[in-house]
Enzyme design. Structure first.
Site, short mmCIF file in Angstrom:
data_model
loop_
_atom_site.label_atom_id
_atom_site.label_comp_id
_atom_site.label_asym_id
_atom_site.label_seq_id
_atom_site.Cartn_x
_atom_site.Cartn_y
_atom_site.Cartn_z
N ASP A 56 7.21 -27.32 39.81
CA ASP A 56 8.44 -26.58 39.57
C ASP A 56 9.42 -27.54 38.92
OD1 ASP A 56 10.43 -24.60 39.74
OD2 ASP A 56 11.07 -25.29 41.71
N ASP A 58 13.49 -27.24 39.11
CA ASP A 58 14.70 -27.48 39.90
C ASP A 58 14.35 -27.96 41.30
OD1 ASP A 58 16.70 -26.57 37.95
OD2 ASP A 58 15.74 -24.62 38.22
#
Length: 503
Positions: A56, A58
């Site tokens: 991912d 963030d």
């Protein structure tokens, strides 16, 4: 206390002996054994079997400073006042760092923020109406004489239930704070309001910060202020690629935002590290739906119109779904290890439905391990365990003096629990424990992640052929290895002799 000669007098004697010897019961150096740079294992994982690493963006590749929470809160608060026409007095409430913690639940209809354990029980002392704790008696009255939250009311698989929502996203901490602040304003000013309307308005105000691109704009304008430890992310990616691993990125963030951040952390050629890059993926739907096709973005970030028959290195793709991803890449099963911070949106489906290995990023571990490593925590916890074991024995004695001692020990135990809770967060305690039980958050951390760590940089401390072995912690029916059992002779069957004639 208890007169000499009473059967329970030996327990009182043990109480004073153990409390006096408490510092000696903790092996030297124990408090220095835990390191926040450690990778912790829930399940056995051999990195030598992992060929593909997914990420991912963030709070995984990019870690953000606390300054971002303050700006999200301030902007959403102003939206609440200016767009939703809430009272101007709410603007007087500044952001409160470290008030809320990840993993808390919010009762939408009652307007209560609370902490729930793995068995769906509310932890007493952690229910807040506004910024004030609610007395336990009122909590019991509100919930029909119990601390239990029924499954049908509790949050669903992705943390969203009909009556109770769980906040699992690190970005949700400002939202919890704003909910508490807005509730507090209406309550303290004796203004009637509907908690359901408040919840929806605050959620929409927080959503506007993201949808209108404010957060992206702030970060891109001051990358040094908001992005932390970027050089460590660069080092991890460089090491993986040099060892022949394939890398991919699946994020909900837009390409312009990811591109600016990755150039800051890794350099302008950051895309060379990744075999596949997918932006605006719309997780968790990316993992569960097979409707949205992949679209390719050109060099300007504009959508192309051709059908996607392969996922090529150097290209940027938008949306799509996991089923097409698996078909086009062939990356399946335990040779894939995916890193994310959100247990539901990032990890749950990958582990349960597709058999990928999963790694949770838990930045809170850094502070929590610091607390666990203190002498104060070790002493309090050791004494709490020992005292609990003594109470277990003392409860079998029915004379008035023994009952009085038991009540005193009960009060002391409650004080110890409160002291341990306050070491982490005076409002809600540790994100991993509700007193002695795991939290609802902790339960799902164990269920949905094979390994977990403070940040991606923890990988730098391990060889890429390293095997993570979970520690075998004793179950309740296994060997007497806990302090309460060692201090009290593992007395688990107080009426064994009385019941023997039945057998």
């Amino acid at each position: 206390r208890v007169a000499s000669g009473k059967p329970s007098s030996g327990l009182v004697h043990a109480y004073f002996i153990v409390s006096h010897l408490l510092p000696d019961l903790i092996p030297p150096g124990t408090c220095n054994l835990l390191n926040s740079s450690t990778i912790f294992a829930n399940n056995e994982v051999n990195l030598a079997e992992v060929d593909i690493y997914g990420f991912d963006y963030d709070y995984t590749l990019a870690l953000y400073s606390n300054a971002l929470d303050t700006m999200i809160y301030n902007t959403a608060r102003d939206f609440l006042i200016e767009h939703f026409k809430y009272p101007e007095g709410i603007r007087k409430y500044d952001y409160i760092p470290n008030f809320a913690a990840r993993g808390l639940h919010y009762d939408i209809q009652k307007g209560l923020l609370m902490k729930i354990d793995a068995f769906h029980y509310i932890q007493s002392g952690t229910v807040y109406r506004g910024l004030s704790p609610m007395p336990d008696e009122e909590v019991l009255q509100l919930y029909g004489g119990t601390y239990h939250i029924p499954l049908q009311q509790d949050s669903g698989f992705y943390g969203k239930g009909p009556k109770v929502k769980q906040f699992m996203d690190i970005f949700s901490i400002p939202e919890m704070t704003l909910l508490a602040v807005a509730n507090d304003f209406f309550i303290t000013n004796d203004i009637p309001y509907d908690p359901v309307h408040l919840f929806r308005d605050v959620s929409e105000a927080i959503g506007m910060v993201h949808l209108k691109g404010y957060m992206y704009k702030w970060v891109m304008e001051d990358l040094d202020k908001f992005i932390l430890r970027g050089e460590e992310t660069h080092a991890v990616l460089h090491r993986l690629v040099n060892n022949g691993k394939k890398l991919f990125l699946i994020t909900n963030s837009p390409f312009s935002f990811v591109d600016k951040g990755m150039m800051h952390m890794v350099g302008k050629n950051w895309r060379d590290f990744f075999d596949v890059v997918i932006v605006q993926a719309d997780k968790p739907h990316f993992f569960t739906d097979c409707i949205k096709p992949f679209r390719r973005l050109d060099g300007n970030g504009d959508l192309r119109w051709e059908k996607i028959n392969s996922l090529d290195k150097g290209q940027i793709y938008k949306q799509g779904n996991l089923f097409d991803f698996l078909r086009l890449t062939g990356w399946r099963g335990s040779k894939v290890l995916y890193f994310g911070d959100h247990l539901y949106s990032d990890l749950a489906d990958l582990m349960l439905r597709h058999g990928w290995r999963t790694a949770a990023i838990v930045p809170e571990l850094e502070q929590e391990t610091k607390v666990v490593c203190t002498d104060r925590y070790a002493l309090n916890l050791t004494w709490l365990q020992a005292l609990t074991g003594l109470m277990e024995r003392m409860q079998t004695h029915r004379d008035p003096e023994s009952k009085q001692v038991f009540r005193e020990w009960q009060n002391e135990r409650e004080e110890l629990r409160a002291m341990i809770k306050n070491l982490f967060n005076p409002h809600f305690g540790s994100i991993f424990r509700t007193r002695h039980n795991p939290t609802y958050f902790s339960r799902h951390l164990c269920r949905f992640s094979d390994i977990y760590m403070t940040s991606l940089s923890c990988l730098l401390n391990y060889d890429l052929s390293y095997t993570f072995y979970p520690r075998r912690t004793p179950l309740q029916h296994e060997a007497p290895l806990w302090m309460d059992q060692l201090c009290t002779g593992c007395m688990k069957t107080p009426y064994l002799e009385e019941m023997s004639h039945i057998r």
